[in-house]
Scaffold this active site. Structure first.
Site, mmCIF file in Angstrom:
data_model
loop_
_atom_site.group_PDB
_atom_site.id
_atom_site.type_symbol
_atom_site.label_atom_id
_atom_site.label_comp_id
_atom_site.label_asym_id
_atom_site.label_seq_id
_atom_site.Cartn_x
_atom_site.Cartn_y
_atom_site.Cartn_z
ATOM 1 N N CYS A 89 -2.608 1.695 6.547
ATOM 2 C CA CYS A 89 -2.721 1.004 7.833
ATOM 3 C C CYS A 89 -3.362 1.938 8.846
ATOM 4 O O CYS A 89 -4.099 1.508 9.718
ATOM 5 C CB CYS A 89 -1.364 0.536 8.309
ATOM 6 S SG CYS A 89 -0.133 1.828 8.337
ATOM 7 N N GLU A 130 4.424 -5.002 11.749
ATOM 8 C CA GLU A 130 3.616 -3.783 11.586
ATOM 9 C C GLU A 130 2.331 -4.211 10.906
ATOM 10 O O GLU A 130 2.319 -4.539 9.714
ATOM 11 C CB GLU A 130 4.364 -2.769 10.731
ATOM 12 C CG GLU A 130 5.733 -2.454 11.319
ATOM 13 C CD GLU A 130 6.109 -1.003 11.184
ATOM 14 O OE1 GLU A 130 5.776 -0.392 10.168
ATOM 15 O OE2 GLU A 130 6.745 -0.485 12.119
ATOM 16 N N LEU A 131 1.257 -4.216 11.659
ATOM 17 C CA LEU A 131 0.026 -4.869 11.193
ATOM 18 C C LEU A 131 -1.104 -3.859 10.997
ATOM 19 O O LEU A 131 -0.873 -2.663 10.926
ATOM 20 C CB LEU A 131 -0.349 -5.975 12.182
ATOM 21 C CG LEU A 131 0.805 -6.927 12.550
ATOM 22 C CD1 LEU A 131 0.363 -7.968 13.560
ATOM 23 C CD2 LEU A 131 1.396 -7.600 11.313
ATOM 24 N N GLY A 166 2.158 -6.073 7.141
ATOM 25 C CA GLY A 166 1.025 -6.695 6.459
ATOM 26 C C GLY A 166 -0.127 -6.866 7.423
ATOM 27 O O GLY A 166 -0.214 -6.184 8.446
ATOM 28 N N ASN A 188 0.808 -1.231 0.000
ATOM 29 C CA ASN A 188 0.000 0.000 0.000
ATOM 30 C C ASN A 188 0.838 1.277 0.000
ATOM 31 O O ASN A 188 0.433 2.278 -0.583
ATOM 32 C CB ASN A 188 -1.003 -0.012 1.155
ATOM 33 C CG ASN A 188 -0.365 -0.106 2.511
ATOM 34 O OD1 ASN A 188 0.735 -0.625 2.652
ATOM 35 N ND2 ASN A 188 -1.037 0.410 3.504
#
Ligand code: NAD
Length: 457
Positions: A262, A228-229, A206, A132
């Site tokens: 995110c 990093e979610l 992701g 993204n």
């Protein structure tokens, strides 16, 4: 592997995926090359990153076009991502000196004792990235990791492969040795092959579901890991907020990058005293967004990078909201044109029984609900497994800071949202992740301390 243009569904390119021997060979080469890179003078490493920066500037237009074609990001937003990368590079270039410098914590002449911390690189870092913001989320890892002397095995998302390959070309052209930065092309399988290698750190960006799989894959090896979610980031608009300004800002936070950030705003709570005025202003802003060809400069909302998978999720969230009493004020369905477009969607009469208010949406859809008090807003904002960002709109800073202090999130915004700064650590709590990037700590995270106890003889 085929690279698809999400604005048409057509194939843009075909690329060869890495296989198991190629992944194992990449690790061997990185392992051999890393010690020499670590002992290369910092100024030489820094010069390479400076050249990389200059090449990004020189080739911005072509790089932006590649990103727009394969991810569907509106072209003005692709250019902004590349421009924003420069500030991050400058921060890393500036910060790395401080990060690698030895720190003397005791120097006692009487005891003839010195205690000193030396910072050493971790070694080989596996960087499994998302599509993204490939320049941002990739660069947040590989730039400080390279500057601090690590080798990188970079697996770009399968939806941003061409950008991943362009990043590798630019880094190599800038003087980063080929074995020190290697790109492994492919999807989940290649990611899994990479995780099976004895790397020294795993940096993953992701979804939460994949993050859990990544953590499980490396758990028995006790590898340093950063995840990093996703998020379900809430906004609270207080009754004293400026309605027009807040509506424009929150709508931008929800729909920028077609809602695929995110830290995109995913839920909006509005004080009941301004609810109807805010809603009118918000819907007006969203109605004005131009949906269309991402290469057209007027476009604000483009196609969805993940194609049918993303469209199906959005349609399911709308249907589920309707089934539970939700109402669609705007949009609610895919746009009848080739490619993978979903109309900007505004839902009201929503509550937390609905998937759209609980699950990460990651698309151009937002639910808004009125609240009667600050306490109710905090309770609703906290009702999530995620903890990435939260924001409060009010002219009253003390009130905002009080409310934000009660929320279990890594990033707190007052009168802004969907914002990342290179100077501040980027970190998620709960299901939003582990570890951090950016900020001073986002450079030192690629180093490990060695503690020296030095006693004069
Ligand atoms: P994803 O989880 O589908 O894929 C991420 C990466 O993992 C891809 O490179 C993919 O190929 C790889 N992968 C998939 N399965 C794997 C496996 N079993 N083993 C190893 N690798 C595997 O996520 P995505 O669609 O690329 O990105 C969107 C998600 O990323 C959203 O949830 C978003 O919120 C999150 N995100 C978080 C941040 C952050 O900073 N917190 C930033 C950007 C994106």
């Amino acid at each position: 592997m085929r690279v698809i243009d999400p604005s048409s569904g057509n194939t843009l390119a075909e690329v060869a995926e890495a296989d198991a021997p190629a992944v194992a060979d990449a690790l061997q080469r990185a392992r051999r090359a890393q010690p020499a890179w670590a002992t290369t003078p910092l100024e030489v490493r820094r010069d390479a990153v400076r050249r990389f920066r200059a090449l990004v500037v020189e080739r911005t237009e072509g790089l932006a076009e590649t990103l727009t074609r394969e991810v569907g990001k509106p072209i003005t937003q692709s250019r902004s991502e590349l421009a924003g990368l420069l500030g991050r590079i400058d921060f890393f270039l500036d910060e790395v000196d401080r990060a690698v410098a030895d720190r003397v914590v005791l120097a006692s002449a009487a005891d003839r004792l010195e205690e000193r911390i030396r910072w050493e690189p971790l070694g080989v870092v596996a960087n499994i990235s998302a599509w993204n913001y490939p320049w941002y989320v990739g660069g947040n890892v590989f730039l400080p990791a390279l500057l601090t002397g690590n080798a990188i095995l970079y697996k770009p998302s399968e939806y941003a492969t061409l950008t991943g390959l362009a990043i590798a070309r630019l880094l190599h052209e800038s003087g980063i040795p080929r074995d020190v930065f290697q790109t492994l092309v492919g999807g989940a399988e290649v990611g899994a092959l990479l995780l099976a290698q004895p790397v020294d750190m795993v940096c993953f960006t992701g979804s939460h579901a994949t993050g859990v799989r990544v953590a499980a894959a490396v758990a028995s090896r006790l590898v340093k890991m950063q995840l990093e979610l996703g998020g379900k980031d809430p906004v609270y608009v207080c009754e004293d907020a400026d309605v027009a300004t807040a509506a424009a800002s929150v709508a931008d936070g929800a729909f920028y990058n077609t809602g695929q950030s995110c830290c995109a705003v995913e839920r909006v709570y509005v004080h009941e005293r301004i609810w109807s005025r805010f809603l009118d202003a918000f819907v007006d802003v969203v109605r004005g967004y131009v949906v269309g060809d991402p290469l057209d400069e007027r476009t604000y909302v483009g196609p969805l990078a993940r194609g049918e998978v993303a469209l199906t999720l959005l349609a399911e969230q709308v249907a589920d909201a309707r089934a539970h009493g939700g109402r669609v004020l705007l949009g609610g369905q895919r746009v009848p044109r080739p490619g993978f477009f979903f109309a900007p969607t505004v839902l009201v009469d929503v509550d937390h029984t609905m998937r759209a208010m609980r699950e990460e949406t990651f698309g151009p859809l937002i639910g808004l609900a009125p609240v009667a008090s600050d306490d109710q807003a905090v309770a609703l904002m906290s009702d999530t497994q995620y903890g990435l960002t939260a924001s409060v709109y009010t002219p009253d800073r003390a009130r905002a800071e009080r409310l934000l202090g009660r929320l279990d999130v890594g990033t707190a915004y007052w009168n802004c949202c969907d914002r990342v700064s290179p100077r501040l650590p980027w970190t998620g709590r709960g299901a939003s992740g582990l570890g951090l990037t950016l900020g001073r700590e986002g450079v030192t995270t690629f180093l490990r301390p060695k503690a020296f106890h030095l006693r004069g003889g």
